[in-house]
Design a protein around this motif. Structure first.
Motif, PDB file in Angstrom:
ATOM      1  N   ALA A 138       0.837  -1.206   0.000  1.00  0.00           N
ATOM      2  CA  ALA A 138       0.000   0.000   0.000  1.00  0.00           C
ATOM      3  C   ALA A 138       0.865   1.247   0.000  1.00  0.00           C
ATOM      4  N   ALA A 139       1.953   1.234   0.751  1.00  0.00           N
ATOM      5  CA  ALA A 139       2.845   2.397   0.786  1.00  0.00           C
ATOM      6  C   ALA A 139       3.551   2.581  -0.554  1.00  0.00           C
ATOM      7  N   SER A 184       2.424   1.651  -3.462  1.00  0.00           N
ATOM      8  CA  SER A 184       1.451   2.083  -4.472  1.00  0.00           C
ATOM      9  C   SER A 184       1.090   3.560  -4.331  1.00  0.00           C
ATOM     10  N   SER A 185       1.377   4.162  -3.174  1.00  0.00           N
ATOM     11  CA  SER A 185       1.090   5.587  -3.015  1.00  0.00           C
ATOM     12  C   SER A 185       2.217   6.473  -3.542  1.00  0.00           C
ATOM     13  N   ASP A 228       4.308   8.317  -6.250  1.00  0.00           N
ATOM     14  CA  ASP A 228       3.942   8.861  -7.561  1.00  0.00           C
ATOM     15  C   ASP A 228       4.727   8.154  -8.672  1.00  0.00           C
TER      16      ASP A 228
END
Length: 149
Positions: A29-30, A32-33, A35
């Protein structure tokens, strides 16, 4: 499970297997955040896979790593009571006994409630000191943005 030579390695392997899923969800999740344009710009600039990892991915994951370190420090003295209690037997007691199973044995089996409560409280105080220490360490290394309080 009946040989004390293999108990620690089985415990470590099952602990890794148990925590792998949750950790991978948090870190995916980190990641995928982050940019994607940063990766594209690094590719255009000629950065390889490892340079993108060292100069983009890891620096962007530092806040998540810091929070996960602080949260995992709270459970370092826990040592997985459920897991050990399920694999616990008299043949491996000399290598499998931890603070939580000791408190269980003293408090519920031997009915020495006050002593078991004192041992559990002492463990909790040590865990709180470790959490505060790691939080201060994270604050010193990464600044106030990465610490919990």
């Amino acid at each position: 499970m009946a040989d004390d030579r293999y108990f620690r390695s089985i415990l470590v392997l099952t602990s890794i297997f148990q925590g792998f899923g949750w950790g991978s969800i948090i870190y995916f999740a980190a990641i995928s955040s982050i940019d994607p344009q940063m990766y594209e710009a690094a590719v255009i600039d000629g950065a390889g896979r490892f340079k993108r990892m060292f100069y983009i991915s890891i620096p962007m994951l530092v806040p998540v790593i810091a929070i996960m370190l602080i949260l995992s420090m709270s459970g370092i003295l826990d040592a997985g009571f459920d897991q050990i209690f399920n694999m616990y037997n008299p043949r491996v007691m000399n290598v499998s006994d931890i603070i939580d199973t000791y408190v269980y044995r003293k408090g519920l089996v031997e009915m020495n409630y006050s002593y078991a409560t004192a041992v559990g409280l002492f463990k909790s105080i040590i865990a709180l000191i470790l959490i505060i220490g790691v939080n201060r360490l994270v604050k010193m290394i990464g600044g106030r943005d990465h610490a919990l309080w």
